[in-house]
Design an enzyme around this catalytic site. Structure first.
Site, mmCIF file in Angstrom:
data_model
loop_
_atom_site.group_PDB
_atom_site.id
_atom_site.type_symbol
_atom_site.label_atom_id
_atom_site.label_comp_id
_atom_site.label_asym_id
_atom_site.label_seq_id
_atom_site.Cartn_x
_atom_site.Cartn_y
_atom_site.Cartn_z
ATOM 1 N N MET A 98 0.804 -1.222 0.000
ATOM 2 C CA MET A 98 0.000 0.000 0.000
ATOM 3 C C MET A 98 0.837 1.272 0.000
ATOM 4 O O MET A 98 0.299 2.357 -0.162
ATOM 5 C CB MET A 98 -0.916 0.003 1.223
ATOM 6 C CG MET A 98 -2.079 -0.955 1.095
ATOM 7 S SD MET A 98 -3.089 -0.980 2.588
ATOM 8 C CE MET A 98 -2.071 -1.942 3.677
ATOM 9 N N GLY A 99 2.130 1.153 0.181
ATOM 10 C CA GLY A 99 2.937 2.352 0.286
ATOM 11 C C GLY A 99 4.285 2.206 -0.382
ATOM 12 O O GLY A 99 4.723 1.110 -0.732
ATOM 13 N N ASP A 211 4.800 -7.998 13.546
ATOM 14 C CA ASP A 211 5.455 -8.324 12.277
ATOM 15 C C ASP A 211 6.969 -8.372 12.466
ATOM 16 O O ASP A 211 7.729 -7.795 11.689
ATOM 17 C CB ASP A 211 5.086 -7.288 11.211
ATOM 18 C CG ASP A 211 5.317 -7.811 9.787
ATOM 19 O OD1 ASP A 211 5.430 -9.045 9.622
ATOM 20 O OD2 ASP A 211 5.379 -7.002 8.856
#
Length: 991
Positions: A98-99, A211
């Site tokens: 997304m980035g 994560d």
């Protein structure tokens, strides 16, 4: 939506997101100021933030959108030279789902800085993704730690896309770094310990990363680890920690190869989830391969049940069965403790894993140090195998003594053929060694008790004269050895007694060799640590003279003597002479030793400490960082000198206004001290007191006082009741009680500290004057303006005599005395003094902005009392703006500034401005516990004055009567605050 609108929405969101449900509505009403659209937008973001699963629920749609716009996203996210906020793009350095991450430089001319900018891709800037960005920014704002990449900035780009700006780390991913530098097992574990420190800090802030993987860990060329990417992190205790949905579980932003079983099954996450992922990372770092086949999870059908992981094969067995041998880690080195540690971290059930990351880190440290690990089942064989390393300090100490004595014995025996006297000497040494170490034999004591190396030392010290009555020269040498050991243990009285005995025995025996300079140097150090500066100075001079007689004009020994002279001068308040001596010592050490060297690092640290006292913060920070890097290169992380420099760095962070950044350094230092030092060591007490001071500065008073009292008790037991270190802790307790509005208690602690300095013959020592200045303010707040003025003038006069006119301490005294004079009705003199203070502060680099703003508010009040309303209004408005710009605004200080603004507005007959400011202050100063309720009463009284000026007499009477009742109860009928409210109440028109 334009960027200005979004920045306003973002600012309101940040202000209310942490508020309770009960306070949120009122806060929104105040901040939105009738802008209904603004309120609707903020409430929509709050709803998305509360329901963190919204992003996951839309994961399928977002994936479809990403696929549809894939071709469009292949173009450059932002061309070189593009401006994004205050940042200019250099190049793209990475991209994700997304980035995109861009390398950027600061472009607004304020200062030069390189950073990494994370920008949402075109087409992905949905409300859900924006909410995630806001959440990531909110989480990162909580995390300030040396091993976590820092958040620098955030906002909207010109085309409306959200971005975050992070600290740019010039380093390599963890696995690549370890391979490139061919790191062995110990070095790899040290990297993991830095990850543990970062993760433990995040967990203390209630943040779980979710994560943890090698690609999210960068290592700089100097070996410093940085943890990155909190994009899917969650805040525990909020809805952000709810279970994720099935689509996110199998195809969302988590990394399946490192995900814990509960993550894959969509169950609630916790800190244990990060511990599992960390176990996977350690497994791969040591073995060279993942513990599981990641493809089985990545390709798993979303409609099926998530895979149920069992424990993997032990790392050592995986190495033998064909793992990557390029890790430079041998299978045999993993067998045993490391197998157990990794497998415990990766237990399928969260409750069976390590309770905290710190527990995991401690077991890794225990393994490196040869100590037993907590995760391993105890056994006699296991503990026997670890015994020597478990007692490494005591055993090493005993071993050094035994080795030294045995070497002496061997030399004496070797010479026995030539000298019967030497033979008798060797026999005496042997008998002495056997005799003192007999105390360690359980068979020789009632009940079979075992004794430590410290008990052996005590036994040796007691038997020294009796055992070697015919060997005074040997007794002198052994007394010096034992005195040095006691000095290192922090038992200064015993060290001084033994070192003096050594000198006396040498003198009585007529031993040649001139002045025993090394013995005098040790004696001077012990006397200095004990606080007997006159005796320490005399012994240090004898050491310096002795070393100079020995030959060279410049040597490491002479450098140490000069440094000790400098430290004594610093403790006595003679800062110019201390700086000259310490700089000379450092130059001598640099000229005669090869860096990195412990003596150079120690003297960098000594000079940095002096600069701390002199408020030369940039110089002190630079020297402390240089010393810390040198000690770490020499000793690693687990060493007393490393701990001491961590404490110094924490103190500098506090002095610079970065108080929260000091806490991790204190935590690390205290952990090292507790591992390596006796329970009552003065260095541990000093670190505890420093940690307490940080909690005090952060307003966490209940956490501060127990640490202060623990440190105080240690210092009394070890140093006695007249040591300067004790005075420092008492002074800090005075400040703490002042912050808690216990002015009588604060004054009592200040007087105790002053009494210690008076007993030292230094009633005007700079540190004594600090306590006296605190006493003046406590007396003023207790209501006695006459005594406060007298004490304040005494402090000012003394400070002007000692450090000179242009010194921060003088400016503080001018400010404090100015406030007292204004309250006593001498506004003109108050303004003159506070103007001098303001001019002095302008020449002090690195002064925290909050301290300047607080002083500026008081200066404005004095200007108003003296009749200069325009200047008063300007100064208070500037101070209020500065307080609101702080990263962590202090609501108490802001309320005080608003009260000052209201008072000045009333004098200027600007009633509406006064009423608004007073109402804002009253809202910030809600009723508190009894001792602090005067603050609410203070705001009530000013608000009552404003209402009276507006003509709302009944409401004004209610506010003033309530304030008066509180002040009479808390501060007394004759207090200056109480009298002022009483006069305002009498001035109201009759009902």
């Amino acid at each position: 939506m334009d960027s200005a609108r979004w920045l306003r929405i973002s600012a309101v969101f940040d202000a209310v997101v942490e508020a309770s449900e009960a306070d949120r509505a009122a806060l929104l009403t105040d901040l939105c100021a009738g802008d209904r659209d603004l309120r609707n937008d903020v409430e929509a973001l709050l709803a998305a933030d509360i329901h963190g699963e919204f992003v996951a629920a839309q994961a399928a749609d977002m994936r479809a959108l990403a696929a549809a716009t894939w071709m469009r996203d292949q173009d450059v996210a932002a061309a070189e030279g593009t401006l994004i906020g205050a940042w200019r793009v250099v190049r793209e350095i990475g991209r994700g789902g997304m980035g995109v991450v861009l390398l950027v430089d600061r472009a607004d001319g304020q200062y030069e800085q390189r950073a990494a900018l994370k920008l949402i891709k075109r087409g992905m800037d949905s409300e859900a993704v924006v909410a995630r960005f806001l959440r990531e920014r909110q989480i990162l704002a909580r995390l300030s730690h040396p091993n976590i990449a820092r958040l620098l900035d955030g906002g909207l780009s010109a085309d409306g896309r959200s971005y975050l700006v992070m600290e740019y780390i010039e380093g390599a991913p963890l696995l690549h770094y370890c391979a490139q530098h061919q790191l062995g097992l110990s070095a790899r574990i040290h990297c993991v310990l830095q990850i543990c420190a970062a993760l433990q800090f995040a967990h203390r802030q209630l943040v779980v990363h979710l994560d943890i993987k090698p690609s999210n860990v960068l290592v700089t060329e100097s070996g410093e680890v940085r943890l990155l990417d909190f994009g899917i992190a969650r805040l525990l205790g909020s809805n952000l920690a709810d279970a994720v949905t099935e689509p996110e579980r199998l195809h969302g932003p988590l990394t399946p190869a490192y995900a814990a079983p509960e993550q894959l099954r969509g169950e609630p996450v916790s800190t244990a989830t990060d511990i599992y992922s960390l176990g996977c990372l350690i497994y791969e770092l040591l073995v060279g391969q993942l513990p599981f086949d990641a493809s089985a999870v990545v390709n798993h059908d979303a409609s099926c049940k998530a895979p149920n992981r069992t424990q993997p094969e032990a790392p050592s067995r995986a190495m033998l069965s064909g793992a990557d041998t390029n890790t430079l880690v041998a299978a045999r080195s993993l067998r045993g403790d490391l197998d157990v540690i990794v497998l415990k971290a990766m237990q399928p059930e969260p409750e069976r894993r390590y309770v905290t990351v710190e527990a995991l880190a401690q077991d890794l440290r225990n393994h490196l140090q040869g100590r037993p690990i907590a995760a391993r089942r105890d056994s006699a064989l296991y503990r026997t195998g670890k015994f020597v390393r478990r007692h490494r300090v005591g055993v090493a100490l005993a071993a050094v003594c035994v080795l030294a004595l045995l070497v002496t014995t061997g030399a004496a025996l070797w010479e026995a053929a030539n000298s019967r006297a030497q033979a008798r000497r060797a026999e005496a040494v042997t008998d002495f060694v056997v005799d003192i170490f007999r105390v360690a034999d359980p068979r020789g004591t009632p009940g079979g008790n075992k004794f430590s190396a410290k008990d052996v030392l005590d036994s040796g010290a007691k038997r020294l004269d009796a055992s070697l009555v015919t060997q005074p020269q040997l007794a002198a040498s052994l007394a010096e050895v034992l005195g040095k050991v006691y000095l290192e243990l922090g038992e200064y009285d015993r060290a001084i007694a033994l070192l003096r005995r050594s000198l006396r025995l040498r003198e009585d025996s007529g031993q040649g060799g001139g002045v025993p300079a090394d013995t005098f140097a040790m004696l001077a150090r012990a006397q200095y640590e004990k606080g007997d500066y006159a005796a320490a100075l005399l012994s240090a001079k004898q050491a310096l003279d002795g070393h100079r007689v020995q030959g060279k004009a410049a040597s490491p020994a002479i450098a140490k003597d000069l440094a000790l002279h400098g430290e004594i001068a610093r403790r006595q308040g003679d800062f110019p002479n201390a700086e000259l001596l310490l700089q000379q010592a450092l130059a001598t050490s640099r000229a005669t030793l090869v860096a990195p060297h412990a003596q150079i690092a120690a003297q960098l640290n000594q000079l940095a400490t002096l600069y701390s006292d002199m408020h030369r913060l940039p110089d002190g920070i630079a020297l402390t960082k240089e010393a810390l890097a040198m000690f770490r290169s020499l000793y690693g992380e687990n060493h007393l000198d490393v701990a001491e420099n961590l404490v110094n760095l924490a103190v500098f962070n506090m002095q610079s206004g970065r108080v929260a950044e000091a806490l991790p350094s204190f935590d690390e230092a205290i952990a090292i001290y507790r591992r390596l030092l006796p329970a009552d060591h003065p260095m541990l007490a000093e670190a505890l007191a420093g940690n307490a001071r940080a909690f005090d500065r952060l307003g966490r008073y209940r956490e501060a006082e127990p640490l202060y009292l623990e440190a105080l008790a240690m210092q009394r037991r070890v140093l006695g009741n007249q040591h300067p270190a004790l005075a420092a802790t008492l002074n800090n307790l005075a400040v703490l009680h002042f912050h808690e509005d216990d002015y009588a208690g604060s004054a009592d602690y200040s007087r105790q500290a002053m009494a210690i300095w008076a007993a030292q013959g230094k009633p005007e020592h700079p540190f004594a004057l600090i306590s006296k200045s605190h006493l003046a303010v406590a007396v003023r707040e207790s209501g006695d303006l006459v005594q406060a003025e007298q004490i304040g003038r005494e402090v000012l006069d003394a400070r002007r005599r000692l450090p000179g006119e242009n010194h921060l301490a003088v400016s503080l005294s001018l400010d404090d005395l100015g406030v007292t004079l204004r309250l006593s009705g001498h506004a003109g003199e108050a303004v003159a003094l506070q103007r001098q203070a303001r001019d002095m502060r302008a020449n002090v680099p690195g002064l925290p902005p909050m301290e300047s703003a607080i002083a500026q508010v008081q200066y404005g009040l004095s200007e108003s009392a003296a009749g200069d309303q325009a200047a008063a209004r300007q100064d208070v408005e500037a101070a209020l703006a500065a307080l609101n710009k702080l990263k962590l605004p202090d609501q108490t200080r802001i309320a005080s500034a608003l009260i000052a603004k209201a008072q000045i507005a009333l004098v200027r007959h600007d009633v509406e401005t006064g009423c608004i400011a007073a109402r804002q202050a009253l809202d910030l100063r809600l009723p508190e516990e009894a001792a602090s309720s005067w603050r609410h009463a203070d705001a009530q009284s000013v608000y009552g004055e404003c209402l009276a000026a507006r003509g709302q007499t009944s409401q004004a009477r209610y506010q003033l009567q309530s304030a008066l009742a509180t002040l009479e109860r808390v501060r007394g009928v004759d207090h200056w605050m109480t009298r002022a409210v009483s006069e305002n109440l009498r001035a109201l028109p009759k009902a």
